[in-house]
Design an enzyme around this catalytic site. Structure first.
Site, PDB file in Angstrom:
ATOM      1  N   ASP A  70      22.519  23.492 -47.854  1.00  0.00           N
ATOM      2  CA  ASP A  70      22.409  23.790 -47.237  1.00  0.00           C
ATOM      3  C   ASP A  70      22.462  22.420 -45.917  1.00  0.00           C
ATOM      4  O   ASP A  70      20.964  21.898 -45.735  1.00  0.00           O
ATOM      5  CB  ASP A  70      20.905  23.960 -47.697  1.00  0.00           C
ATOM      6  CG  ASP A  70      20.857  24.785 -46.262  1.00  0.00           C
ATOM      7  OD1 ASP A  70      21.434  25.618 -45.257  1.00  0.00           O
ATOM      8  OD2 ASP A  70      19.745  26.089 -45.971  1.00  0.00           O
ATOM      9  N   ASP A 101      27.738  26.365 -42.953  1.00  0.00           N
ATOM     10  CA  ASP A 101      26.443  25.305 -43.824  1.00  0.00           C
ATOM     11  C   ASP A 101      25.755  25.735 -44.738  1.00  0.00           C
ATOM     12  O   ASP A 101      24.829  24.337 -44.992  1.00  0.00           O
ATOM     13  CB  ASP A 101      25.570  25.101 -42.650  1.00  0.00           C
ATOM     14  CG  ASP A 101      24.973  26.221 -42.318  1.00  0.00           C
ATOM     15  OD1 ASP A 101      25.254  27.570 -42.759  1.00  0.00           O
ATOM     16  OD2 ASP A 101      23.772  26.414 -41.865  1.00  0.00           O
ATOM     17  N   GLU A 102      26.551  25.861 -45.707  1.00  0.00           N
ATOM     18  CA  GLU A 102      25.222  26.796 -47.072  1.00  0.00           C
ATOM     19  C   GLU A 102      26.610  26.836 -48.411  1.00  0.00           C
ATOM     20  O   GLU A 102      27.884  27.649 -47.926  1.00  0.00           O
ATOM     21  CB  GLU A 102      24.723  27.130 -47.530  1.00  0.00           C
ATOM     22  CG  GLU A 102      24.214  27.941 -47.904  1.00  0.00           C
ATOM     23  CD  GLU A 102      23.048  29.231 -47.751  1.00  0.00           C
ATOM     24  OE1 GLU A 102      22.259  30.072 -48.798  1.00  0.00           O
ATOM     25  OE2 GLU A 102      23.144  29.300 -46.848  1.00  0.00           O
TER      26      GLU A 102
END
Length: 462
Positions: free
Chosen positions: A5, A99-100
């Site tokens: 993350d 983003d993850e």
């Protein structure tokens, strides 16, 4: 399993590329008065600003923050770099968003102990920092559930490894809201029965949970509370639909204006369909009224299409069925039931003459759209590629331009002064700060907003 993350991702990229914003509150999202926050830097979070908060509330809490519209090409570039590094760890990488992601280490690193996982994850974190200049928080555990919870525990810039024999001790004292599927309403119902921690949920009677929430949800919640999560990492997922939407600065009541706005949205959807090489059978319009009630209407076509003309015809017909007299604040158009098959000759569509008043090949226009649905929209109001399922890595489109043509945070270059970014614009002027990710804090200059020496630019290279 690892859960990766990137910390305050959109805002972190902005601070990386703009030295004058480092260490200062930054808010990325819709910048208009109906906008919604997509991401806030940790400096902004200290003022209580968070994702999905109305931009006007964020401005009230921190009027001196930098409010930026977002640069999807920059975020996409960083995301691709990080996902490439994740694939060096394992072929089983499941992106959840830009983003993850989840990573299953089993195929390439069987039998790793906690120390081995820690070393592997720290090496990954170091490579992310060296490659992108950003920090990433990583959680590791025997399941996706535990890895996800672990990555959130010590953010930002942290690594938490949870061995299988320690997961219950980790989960037990946590608030029940940490469990996937426990939102505000479910949490309140559980609290009425004295279930406030994960340990309480793990010890609850399963029959009672099933009675309260149904078989699948009730049993699933109890299993999660006990650390049981059989979900595998799924490396690829296909888009379920493609859509575009716009939130208006003023409620619209003119049906002709709404039809024109719908046509522009159709153009954006058609470009995304063509980019993905797909077509779809079901056309949907979404309309949010003045009182925030949301209406959806859909029509299934006889065969898949990516034709702007056919999509526009269906969308317009659907719009005609809705009452717009009291005002519309948001309009969206989507296409679902996607397939790679289509009977249309799309090249013929691309060769069509431009409509009166349009330049051939002109990009669809539109006002800055600031609205966003939590978890599905984007900074700047232009949703990234439409409605996509978790795990999709489809390219994000650029945000809709501001009415002046310049969006706050936008990358530009000037023939004399070089590269920089837009600090703000209005009343015929645009203010630019000339700096980049590896320069000192830059100087500021103001120009006419139609200055021929000022040009839009791509994101700077880190």
């Amino acid at each position: 399993m690892l859960h990766l993350d990137l910390d305050a991702f959109f805002a972190a990229v902005e601070q990386r590329d703009k030295p004058s914003l480092r260490g200062k509150p930054v808010v990325v999202g819709g910048t208009g008065w109906r906008g919604v926050v997509a991401t806030a830097s940790y400096e902004a979070r200290a003022f209580g600003i968070g994702s999905a908060m109305p931009t006007m509330e964020a401005r009230r809490r921190c009027p001196n923050a930098a409010f930026l519209a977002g640069r999807f090409s920059a975020y996409r570039r960083v995301s691709e770099q990080v996902m490439a590094l994740a694939h060096e760890l394992s072929p089983l990488v499941e992106p959840v968003s830009l983003d993850e992601a989840y990573v299953d280490l089993g195929p390439t690193h069987p039998g790793l102990d906690a120390a081995g996982v820690s070393a592997l994850a720290e090496g990954f974190r170091a490579r992310v920092r060296a490659t992108t200049g950003l920090t990433v928080s990583v959680g590791a555990g025997p399941s996706k559930l535990v890895a996800k919870i672990a990555s959130d525990l010590r953010k930002p810039d942290a690594l938490v490894v949870v061995p299988a024999d320690e997961q219950r001790d980790l989960l037990a004292p946590l608030p029940v809201r940490r469990i996937p599927g426990v939102g505000a309403v479910t949490g309140e119902r559980l609290a009425r029965f004295g279930i406030r921690t994960v340990a309480d949920l793990a010890a609850a009677d399963e029959a009672e949970l099933v009675r309260m929430f149904g078989k699948a949800h009730g049993s699933g919640l109890r299993a999660y509370a006990r650390g049981i999560d059989p979900r595998p990492v799924v490396p690829e997922r296909d888009a379920k639909s493609v859509s575009a939407e716009e939130t208006f600065a003023v409620d619209l009541t003119d049906r002709r204006e709404l039809v024109e706005r719908a046509r522009r949205l159709v153009d954006r959807v058609a470009v995304r369909l063509a980019t993905g090489g797909v077509s779809g059978r079901t056309v949907t319009i979404k309309l949010r009224r003045y009182d925030f009630t949301t209406l959806n209407r859909s029509r299934t076509l006889p065969q898949p299409t990516a034709s702007p003309r056919e999509i526009a015809q269906a969308a317009t017909a659907l719009l005609e069925t809705l009452d717009v007299a009291d005002g519309v604040r948001l309009l969206g158009v989507g296409v679902s039931g996607l397939t790679e098959y289509t009977q249309q000759d799309l090249l013929a569509e691309l060769d069509e003459p431009a409509a009166p008043g349009e330049e051939p090949g002109a990009e669809p226009g539109g006002a800055e759209s600031g609205g966003a649905e939590p978890g599905g929209a984007e900074p700047g109001g232009a949703e990234p590629g439409g409605i996509l399922p978790q795990g999709s890595t489809a390219p994000y489109g650029p945000p809709a331009p501001a009415r002046s043509g310049w969006s706050p945070g936008q990358d530009v270059t000037h023939d004399e002064h070089g590269p920089g970014w837009v600090q703000g614009s209005g009343v015929g002027r645009v203010t630019v700060r000339f700096e980049g990710p590896r320069t000192p804090v830059g100087r500021i200059r103001t120009f006419r907003d139609d200055d021929p020496a000022l040009h839009p630019a791509g994101p700077p290279v880190w």
